[in-house]
Design a protein around this motif. Structure first.
Motif, short mmCIF file in Angstrom:
data_model
loop_
_atom_site.label_atom_id
_atom_site.label_comp_id
_atom_site.label_asym_id
_atom_site.label_seq_id
_atom_site.Cartn_x
_atom_site.Cartn_y
_atom_site.Cartn_z
N ASN A 92 25.41 -14.01 72.33
CA ASN A 92 25.46 -14.86 72.04
C ASN A 92 23.92 -15.33 72.85
O ASN A 92 23.73 -16.10 73.13
CB ASN A 92 26.36 -16.04 72.37
CG ASN A 92 27.37 -15.88 73.71
OD1 ASN A 92 26.40 -14.54 74.76
ND2 ASN A 92 27.79 -17.04 74.58
N ARG A 93 23.28 -14.09 72.94
CA ARG A 93 22.11 -14.29 73.29
C ARG A 93 20.75 -14.75 72.40
O ARG A 93 20.99 -14.10 71.65
CB ARG A 93 21.57 -13.27 74.54
CG ARG A 93 22.63 -13.00 75.81
CD ARG A 93 22.35 -12.59 76.93
NE ARG A 93 22.43 -10.88 75.75
CZ ARG A 93 21.58 -10.19 76.66
NH1 ARG A 93 20.74 -9.47 77.27
NH2 ARG A 93 21.93 -9.00 75.71
N ASP A 114 22.57 -24.15 68.38
CA ASP A 114 22.31 -23.58 69.91
C ASP A 114 20.93 -23.17 70.00
O ASP A 114 19.72 -24.04 70.49
CB ASP A 114 23.25 -23.26 70.16
CG ASP A 114 24.65 -23.55 71.31
OD1 ASP A 114 24.72 -24.77 71.50
OD2 ASP A 114 25.13 -22.90 71.65
N ARG A 117 19.09 -26.13 69.50
CA ARG A 117 18.10 -26.36 70.65
C ARG A 117 16.92 -26.27 71.05
O ARG A 117 15.94 -26.79 71.84
CB ARG A 117 19.69 -26.85 71.81
CG ARG A 117 20.77 -27.92 71.09
CD ARG A 117 21.88 -28.04 71.86
NE ARG A 117 22.60 -29.02 71.13
CZ ARG A 117 24.10 -28.08 71.11
NH1 ARG A 117 24.49 -27.27 70.74
NH2 ARG A 117 24.75 -29.08 70.21
N ILE A 135 29.52 -24.81 65.25
CA ILE A 135 29.79 -23.31 65.75
C ILE A 135 29.81 -22.34 65.09
O ILE A 135 29.85 -21.17 65.16
CB ILE A 135 31.45 -23.79 65.80
CG1 ILE A 135 31.82 -24.13 64.07
CG2 ILE A 135 32.13 -24.31 67.09
CD1 ILE A 135 33.45 -23.73 63.49
N GLU B 29 33.24 -26.55 70.39
CA GLU B 29 32.39 -26.52 70.98
C GLU B 29 32.09 -27.58 72.21
O GLU B 29 31.60 -27.60 73.11
CB GLU B 29 31.07 -27.14 69.96
CG GLU B 29 29.55 -27.85 70.86
CD GLU B 29 29.28 -28.84 69.88
OE1 GLU B 29 29.10 -29.47 69.14
OE2 GLU B 29 27.52 -28.72 69.95
N MET B 209 22.15 -26.30 75.81
CA MET B 209 23.38 -25.15 75.11
C MET B 209 24.95 -25.53 75.22
O MET B 209 24.81 -25.11 76.73
CB MET B 209 22.58 -24.09 74.53
CG MET B 209 21.17 -24.07 73.87
SD MET B 209 20.15 -22.63 73.40
CE MET B 209 20.41 -21.59 74.82
N GLN B 210 25.87 -25.20 74.11
CA GLN B 210 27.24 -25.09 74.22
C GLN B 210 27.95 -23.67 74.55
O GLN B 210 28.09 -23.42 75.18
CB GLN B 210 27.58 -26.53 73.33
CG GLN B 210 27.37 -26.97 73.20
CD GLN B 210 27.63 -28.24 74.20
OE1 GLN B 210 28.54 -28.36 73.98
NE2 GLN B 210 27.09 -28.75 75.13
N LEU B 211 27.62 -22.97 73.33
CA LEU B 211 28.29 -21.98 73.53
C LEU B 211 27.29 -20.30 72.99
O LEU B 211 27.99 -19.06 72.88
CB LEU B 211 29.25 -22.13 72.00
CG LEU B 211 30.05 -23.03 71.63
CD1 LEU B 211 30.23 -23.13 70.32
CD2 LEU B 211 30.96 -23.09 72.99
N SER B 212 25.59 -20.40 73.45
CA SER B 212 25.00 -19.14 73.44
C SER B 212 24.50 -19.26 74.58
O SER B 212 24.26 -20.42 75.43
CB SER B 212 23.73 -19.23 72.60
OG SER B 212 24.72 -20.50 71.27
N GLU B 213 24.13 -18.44 74.70
CA GLU B 213 23.04 -18.30 76.33
C GLU B 213 21.69 -18.07 75.34
O GLU B 213 20.99 -17.37 74.88
CB GLU B 213 23.45 -17.46 76.73
CG GLU B 213 24.60 -16.92 77.54
CD GLU B 213 25.10 -16.18 78.23
OE1 GLU B 213 24.39 -15.03 78.97
OE2 GLU B 213 26.16 -16.03 78.46
#
Lengths: 476, 329
Positions: A92-93, A114, A117, A135, B29, B209-213
């Motif tokens: 998830n990077r 994300d 964001r 999600i 999330e 960010m909530q679920l990612s890096e």
């Protein structure tokens, strides 16, 4: 098909796989009506781990079903033949944001919201956001060629894919596509993977095109007495040469549902249209909005509210944003099922398709909502009925057959943005029998042992009701 | 442990509600447990699927399933935001009651009392808004604190308040004191510009960010650590953040009247005492800030952070000698 759990543990470590019943049962379903148990869930964190897992599975002929958020509506990630479910949410990077090249490089488990964001900090955005963007993962969006409310202006996932790294069925890694906006060097293989629903390879990295955030966005809502008027308004807006960045429809069933679920107090009229324009020059946005407002009024649109303010736009859109889930609240005893949920029709057929949907529903004792990104021809529905009764499932089967026959007869498509999976496969196969041999040949060439998400798309069973267990408790 | 026969009489009344869950997964999330454990079975959707499976007799309850059902902090982010209106935590509480009645031994996010350390002082009992803690007689001379495993919401206020450190909670989802200490340390050591540590209540939404890096783009001079309730932020956590090198600490909690656990009142009292202590040590009390944010006020939070970072930059770092005094070095 015996899976050597020790081998799996060797590859991903003891905390990144599970074969306990709690996990297997949860991963046996998605947002569709289907359910089938996997043998093990594996959560790789690196490309090498994915390669090793797939290589092992290929040798042992074990099915591998890749999975993002598990928010698919047609059973794409339901492991119909058991085997390994590859949960890619740990990859998830966001690897790289390159504003100078207008591209971003991400792992498949990065969540759409994300990504936005992070991009917003640079004044950029990734447009093809589906309603589930909070999600939905980029990998899943590629697998389904997802699109969303802004597809009318910005297109679908396929329009943003520049390149990708894919693990093939034998475990080898290939680099597809490029870092450039266009390339002309043989087969556009990165495009082949888009919409392949995990059947040809596993996307382990994606390079996506990004775009600047517009300075101005203006959203408006208009009420219509009839669904037909609203549908015709949408068709007229498109043919008028207007450039909406969003053009959404919500019928009365949808309005009642969001009012019940969220207490929004929307007027319970025949239909609502939401239209938006964006751009960097306010006068240009004003011009588009005024033009679209005029078309709405010509068709009897009333109560038109319009705003540039972000908070106000959020308020106007809140009902539409949560409509999918809110449909569950339409009526007690009636359950919202993800069936026949995303057909696409030509622009001139929106009004008549919308009306046809209600007619078919009424004739077959079910309730259907009509909504969606109708500006790009996407009509969402859900079939709502008493899922505990066998007879109602028969009703749903009839509805699906009649509806798809109609959609195909007017030149529409089975799925516009959610994919085929299991539940849409019979209707789609019937409509597109000419391309099935080609698709099967491609599948066989790339995955000779048929391990990657087997029995989906062209290979899915012909009876969607019996394809897997239904996730509902059906009694009599 | 062998499977026990469970009468799902309470859970079964929710079958219709469980059908209403369309399994969209939008609750992921919002779920702190999912963010910690990353298994879908830890999400609200996952738990509802498991309960549905058990009442439909598709899966038999076992310890693995029971453990999942008993992991929830009752932040209610899921039920408050579910567009299908499924009362997730109410369903969960009834399933818990059915499983407890059948004799399952459970731990989950429920607090545990170490009877060897507990002096039965009773400080924790009135703290618990859910009346999950009570003093029970073991025999004529001995008493103990008993935890009602159905009523405990896992908020952990009692953990932060116990003077004997006899109350503990599950590790692995960054809620225990050592885990939070470690998080503070990692943040400060990883990012050299880190000036501000924010303990942000899980109940109010936080930006980012909530679920990612994104390892390549984090350059912020602040780090957010999500706690289950501002009432869980123990004083030593704040002092240790200073010890590690933070220039300031912000505690972001729900406004008075809005905290589910009344934890924010305890935080307010605690922070007044801490600020006085800083004054004694000749450190600016402004280095601790308490702010209230309602759910959805992430923009307000972001602005407050920006302003506070500016204030801290004016103050500069804390002089080393004072920190050593503070932690007894």
């Amino acid at each position: 098909m015996k899976i050597d759990i020790k081998k799996i543990e060797e590859i991903v470590g003891e905390n990144n796989y599970s074969d306990n019943i709690a996990d297997l049962y949860v991963y046996s379903s998605d947002a569709s009506v289907h359910q089938a148990m996997p043998a093990v869930i594996v959560k790789p964190k690196t490309i090498e781990e994915v390669q090793k897992i797939v290589c092992y599975a290929n040798k042992k002929k074990i099915p591998v079903t890749p999975r993002g958020a598990g928010s698919g509506t047609s059973g794409h990630t339901v492991p119909i033949d058991g085997g390994i479910v590859l949960d890619l949410k740990q990859m998830n990077r966001i690897l790289e944001i390159r504003p100078e090249d207008m591209l971003v490089r991400v792992e498949p488990g990065v969540v759409d919201d994300d990504l936005n964001r992070a991009l917003n900090q640079y004044g950029l955005f990734y447009p093809p956001a589906p309603a589930s963007s909070r999600i939905a993962t980029i990998g899943g969006e590629i697998a389904a060629n997802a699109s969303g409310v802004r597809s009318v202006k910005y297109g679908a996932t396929r329009d943003y894919v520049l390149g990708m790294k894919v693990v093939l069925a034998d475990g080898s890694l290939v680099n597809l596509g490029s870092n450039t906006r266009v390339h002309s060097a043989g087969y556009q293989l990165e495009r082949l993977i888009v919409g392949s629903e995990g059947t040809l390879g596993i996307v382990v990295e994606a390079t996506m095109r990004i775009t600047p955030l517009p300075k101005f966005r203006c959203l408006a809502v208009a009420n219509f007495n009839s669904l037909k008027d609203a549908g015709n308004t949408i068709s007229d807006i498109i043919t008028s040469g207007s450039q909406p960045s969003m053009l959404e429809l919500m019928d009365k069933v949808g309005i009642i549902a969001v009012n019940k679920a969220m207490n929004l107090g929307l007027p319970e009229v025949g239909a609502i249209i939401l239209f938006e324009a964006d751009g960097n020059v306010k006068e240009a946005v004003d011009y588009e909005m005024k033009k679209m407002k005029g078309i709405c009024e010509k068709h009897g649109g009333s109560g038109i509210e319009m705003s540039y303010d972000a908070a106000e736009r959020k308020r106007l859109f809140s009902g539409r944003k949560k409509l999918f889930a809110a449909l569950s609240r339409y009526k007690e005893g009636i359950i919202c099922t993800d069936l026949a949920d995303d057909m696409g029709v030509p622009n001139s057929k929106i009004a008549q398709t919308a009306e046809k949907i209600h007619e078919i529903a009424e004739r077959n004792n079910v309730i259907m909502a009509v909504y969606g990104h109708c500006g790009s021809g996407v009509i969402h529905t859900k079939i709502m009925f008493d899922t505990t009764k066998k007879s109602q499932w028969k009703d749903a089967e009839r509805v699906i057959e009649e509806l798809y026959d109609y959609v195909h007869s007017v030149g529409g498509v089975t799925s516009a943005e959610h994919g085929i999976g299991l539940s849409k496969a019979p209707a789609w196969k019937k409509a597109r029998s000419d391309i099935l041999p080609m698709m099967k040949a491609i599948k066989k060439a790339l995955d000779p042992n048929n391990i990657l998400n087997p029995h989906k798309l062209m290979d899915a069973p012909d009876d969607w009701v019996k394809a897997t267990n239904l996730r509902y408790n059906v009694r009599s | 442990m062998t499977a026990k026969k469970v009468d799902f009489k309470r859970s079964k009344k929710w079958e219709q509600e469980l059908n209403k869950c369309i399994r969209c997964g939008y609750c992921y999330e919002l779920c702190p447990l999912f963010k910690s454990y990353t298994w879908e079975s830890d999400t609200p959707r996952g738990k509802l699927i498991l309960i549905y499976g058990m009442i439909a007799d598709e899966i038999k309850p076992n310890q693995e399933i029971v453990d999942k059902i008993f992991q929830c902090f009752y932040c209610k982010n899921c039920s408050d935001n579910c567009s299908a209106g499924v009362p997730v935590t109410e369903v969960l509480t009834d399933a818990r009651a059915d499983l407890i009645e059948a004799g399952y031994d459970v731990k989950g996010t429920i607090v545990e009392i170490d009877e060897n350390l507990c002096s039965v002082c009773g400080v924790c009992v009135p703290l618990c808004k859910y009346e999950a803690l009570s003093i029970k007689d073991i025999n004529k001379d001995q008493k103990k604190i008993e935890v009602d495993k159905i009523e405990c919401r896992g908020c952990g206020l009692c953990v932060a308040a116990c003077p004997s450190e006899a109350i503990s909670q599950i590790e692995g989802c960054d809620i225990t004191l050592p885990e939070l200490h470690e998080k503070v340390k990692t943040l400060i050591q990883t990012y050299e510009d880190m000036k501000l540590i924010i303990f942000c209540c899980n109940w109010s939404l936080f930006p980012g960010m909530q679920l990612s890096e994104s390892p390549t783009i984090i350059k912020a001079p602040y780090g957010i650590i999500v706690t289950m309730c501002s009432g869980r932020v123990a004083p030593e956590l704040i002092l240790n953040a200073f010890h590690e090198g933070a220039w300031g600490v912000m505690v972001a909690g729900c406004p008075p009247e809005e905290c589910d656990h009344d934890g924010n009142y305890k935080t307010r009292r605690r922070l007044v005492l801490l600020k006085n202590m800083l004054k004694e040590l000749n450190i600016e009390p402004e280095r601790i800030k308490l702010e209230w944010f309602s759910t959805g006020e992430s923009a307000k939070l972001k602005n407050a952070i920006t302003e506070y970072v500016k204030e801290l930059e004016k103050m500069g770092p804390i002089k080393k000698i004072e920190i050593q005094k503070m932690v007894g070095g």
